[in-house]
Design a protein around this motif. Sequence first.
Motif, short mmCIF file in Angstrom:
data_model
loop_
_atom_site.label_atom_id
_atom_site.label_comp_id
_atom_site.label_asym_id
_atom_site.label_seq_id
_atom_site.Cartn_x
_atom_site.Cartn_y
_atom_site.Cartn_z
N LEU A 420 -28.18 12.10 121.32
CA LEU A 420 -29.89 11.57 120.83
C LEU A 420 -30.32 10.24 121.39
O LEU A 420 -31.40 10.86 121.43
N PRO A 421 -29.37 9.32 121.95
CA PRO A 421 -30.45 8.32 122.36
C PRO A 421 -31.20 8.71 123.77
O PRO A 421 -32.57 7.99 124.09
N THR A 422 -30.74 9.75 124.10
CA THR A 422 -31.11 9.73 125.55
C THR A 422 -31.88 11.58 125.74
O THR A 422 -32.14 12.44 126.48
N VAL A 423 -32.19 11.62 124.09
CA VAL A 423 -32.42 13.06 124.14
C VAL A 423 -33.50 13.72 125.53
O VAL A 423 -34.38 15.32 125.75
N PHE A 424 -34.64 12.54 125.12
CA PHE A 424 -35.99 13.01 125.11
C PHE A 424 -35.95 12.01 127.39
O PHE A 424 -36.92 12.28 127.74
N GLU A 425 -35.01 12.40 128.09
CA GLU A 425 -34.81 11.83 129.44
C GLU A 425 -34.63 13.37 130.11
O GLU A 425 -34.63 14.22 129.29
N ARG A 426 -35.38 12.81 131.05
CA ARG A 426 -35.70 14.19 132.47
C ARG A 426 -33.73 14.82 132.49
O ARG A 426 -32.55 13.74 132.55
N PHE A 427 -34.02 16.37 132.65
CA PHE A 427 -31.89 16.53 132.82
C PHE A 427 -31.41 16.53 132.02
O PHE A 427 -29.56 16.23 132.20
N THR A 428 -31.80 16.01 131.04
CA THR A 428 -30.54 15.98 129.38
C THR A 428 -30.51 17.15 128.82
O THR A 428 -31.67 18.26 128.57
N ARG A 429 -28.77 17.04 128.63
CA ARG A 429 -28.67 19.28 127.93
C ARG A 429 -27.66 18.98 126.73
O ARG A 429 -27.09 17.95 127.16
N ALA A 430 -27.76 19.84 126.41
CA ALA A 430 -26.62 19.55 125.26
C ALA A 430 -26.20 21.04 125.20
O ALA A 430 -25.35 21.48 123.92
N ASP A 431 -25.79 21.44 126.79
CA ASP A 431 -24.87 22.39 126.44
C ASP A 431 -23.12 22.53 126.22
O ASP A 431 -22.86 23.34 125.61
N VAL A 432 -23.04 21.84 126.23
CA VAL A 432 -21.74 21.36 126.03
C VAL A 432 -21.10 20.77 124.99
O VAL A 432 -20.07 21.67 123.56
N SER A 433 -22.13 20.79 123.07
CA SER A 433 -22.06 20.84 122.04
C SER A 433 -22.98 21.43 121.43
O SER A 433 -22.69 21.94 120.37
N ARG A 434 -23.70 22.39 121.79
CA ARG A 434 -24.91 23.26 121.04
C ARG A 434 -24.72 24.64 121.58
O ARG A 434 -24.59 25.13 122.29
#
Length: 498
Positions: A420-434
Motif C-alpha cells: 500500500l505505501p508504494t502503490v502509486f510509485e512507478r513500476f509497482t506491481r501487485a501481480d504477486v498477490s492479486r
Amino acid sequence: MTARRRLRSLRTRLLVFIGVTLAVVCAAMALTTVFVQRTYLLGNLDDRVDNAAQRSLGGARLHPEQESSLAFLMESGHPAGMLAARLDDEGGLLTAEVVGQDARPTALTDSQRTALDGIATDGSTHTVTVSGLGTYRITAVDRDGVRVLVGLPMGDVQQMINGLVAVEVVVAAAGLAVAGCVCAVVIRRQLRPLGRVAATAVEVSRAPLDRGEVTALIRVPAGDTDPGSEAGQVGAALNRMIDHVESSLSERQRTEERMRRFLSDASHELRTPLASIAGYAELMNRGTDRIEPVLAWRRVSAESARMTGLVEDLLLLARLDEGRPLQSDEVDMAALVAEAVWDARAAGGDHDWQLELCLDAPALVVGDESRLHQVIANLLANARLHTPAGTSVVATVETRGATCVVRIRDDGPGIPPALLPTVFERFTRADVSRTRAGGLEGGSGLGLAIVAAITAAHGGHIEVRSEPRRTEFTLELPLADSASGTLCDANSPRGAST
C-alpha cells in the motif's frame, strides 16, 4: 584553524578586551581620585598659607618702621618649615628666614633667596622649589606699604598624594587580578557550551555526506540548546540545520533509489518487447517454416504497440514532472465516469460494473478531459486486471462542498498491506498477490503512477484503502464555480447496475 583554536583565540581576545577595559576604567578612577584629592589638599594648604600670610602681615604692621624685621617669626604658633620674608617697594627681598623645629628661625642663603625673587605681591599662590628646603606654596601680600612673603612646605601634601597613588596602584592591580580571574572563569564557563556546539559541527563536517547510506548525525546535547543563552540559540539553530540536512539527505537517497529502480524497471520493460521483436525479425529473415509470417508480424506489431505505450507513459510522466500546463476546460465528471464505466464493461464483461451518482451540485471540474478520462480508465482497468471474474466494481461520483469525489470500489482479494505505501510509485506491481483475469499479461506498473501525477497536476488528491473483499480508490478534485443545487441522475439512480 580548528574550532577549538578559534574558541581559544576568541577567549583570549575577550580576556584581553575585558582586561584593557578594566585597566582603563581603573586608571581613570585612580587619576580622578588623585586629582580630586590633590586639589583638595592643595586648597587646604593654600588656605593655611593665606592665614599664615595674614598673621605675618599683622605682626609686621605692628612695627612698620622696622622694614627688614622678622620679629613676628618669634611668636609661637608658626609651623616648622614656614618661610617668611620682607619685601621692598620693588618686590626685592630685604630679609628671609625659615622657621626651624624647636629652634630659632634661620636666614636663607643667597641661592635660596634667588628662588623667591620676582613673586608679585598680589596675594596669588605659587609653587616654588627652594634648594635645600624642598617645594613650597608661597604667596606675597601688600597692605598699607607693608609687604610680606610667606610660604609653607608641600612635603606633607606630596607625601600624602604619593601614598594615595601607591594605594590606588596596589588596589587597582589587585582588582584587575581578581577581575581577570573571575572573567576568565566566567568566560570559560560561558563558552564551554559553544565549544561543545563547535565540536558537534566538526563531527558533522567529517561525516561522509556525499556518499553511502545516510546515518544518524550527532546532535548538540539538549542542555546546550537553551534559548535563554546565545550559545543555546546557536546550538538549537545547529540542531535544526542538522535535522534539515539529514532529512534532505534521506530524501535524496530515496530519490536516487527510486531513480535506480525506475531505470532498472524501464530497461527491463523495454528489453522484453525489443527481444521479442528482434527474435521474430530474425526468424522471418531466415525464412524458416516453423512460424508463419502473418503470426510473426502480428507479434512484432503487438510488441511494438506495447513498447510504444510504455514510452508514451514515460513521456507523460516526464511532462507532468516538469510541470507542463495541461488543457483547461470545464469537464463533467459524472458523464466522464459513466463513459469510462461503459468502456470498462465492454473490455471486461465477466465483471459486475456499477455506477452510482449522488450529486449535491453539478460535478463540473476544470481540467484536461482526456487526461481525467485516462485517470478513471486506469483505475477501472486496475480493478479489472487484478480481480477475478465475477468481482463487483462500483464507480461512485459525489459532490461534497467545493470538492468532486470519485470512488472506485471492488470486492476483490485486496492489496497486500506491505504494498500500500508504494502503490502509486512507478513500476509497482501487485501481480504477486492479486489474481489476474484470464491469464492476461500485466501492465508496466505505471498506471497508478500516472493516475497520481495527473491528479496532482489538477490540484487534486488520491488515496487508497484496501482490505480483503474491499479495495477503494478515492479521487478528490476541486469543483469549478457553478450554481448550487441538488441533482440526481434519473437514468442512473444510486446503486443502479450498468
